[in-house]
Motif scaffolding. Structure first.
Motif, PDB file in Angstrom:
ATOM      1  N   THR A  89       6.379   8.946  -3.063  1.00 30.79           N
ATOM      2  CA  THR A  89       7.120   8.153  -3.062  1.00 30.79           C
ATOM      3  C   THR A  89       7.018   7.401  -1.877  1.00 30.79           C
ATOM      4  N   VAL A  91       6.598   6.167   1.613  1.00 34.98           N
ATOM      5  CA  VAL A  91       7.520   6.862   3.234  1.00 34.98           C
ATOM      6  C   VAL A  91       7.330   4.659   4.306  1.00 34.98           C
ATOM      7  N   ARG A  92       8.319   5.157   5.158  1.00 39.43           N
ATOM      8  CA  ARG A  92       8.420   4.133   5.594  1.00 39.43           C
ATOM      9  C   ARG A  92       7.905   4.405   7.377  1.00 39.43           C
TER      10      ARG A  92
END
Length: 94
Positions: A89, A91-92
């Motif tokens: 996913t 990742v910020r």
């Protein structure tokens, strides 16, 4: 007959003169040490009448004089499970 790990042997005077009193012996390892033709070094356990290990030993015997009582079970085939893909996913950062 060259024994392998897990074999249970009956070791008698036919294997070596040191065995006036025969023993049962479960093999741990067969050494590849240089020796006389037909002789072999074995690591393993001396077994009592019930089949329990009572003494760890290294013995030097003639392979032709060994009598196999039980063979080691055949190794099972290794079955690899298919790997699941990793769910990735975003990742910020910051």
């Amino acid at each position: 007959m060259l024994p392998r790990s897990g074999d249970v042997l009956h070791v008698t005077r036919a294997a070596s003169v040191q065995f006036l009193r025969p023993i049962m012996f479960r093999v741990i390892r067969v050494h590849d040490w240089p020796t006389y033709e037909g002789w072999v070094w074995l690591d393993g356990y001396e077994l009592n009448a019930a089949g329990d290990a009572v003494n760890q030993r290294t013995i030097f015997v003639q392979a032709a004089g060994l009598r196999q009582l039980r063979t080691a079970p055949q190794p099972r085939q290794h079955t690899a499970r298919p790997r699941r893909p990793v769910a990735r996913t975003a990742v910020r950062v910051g």
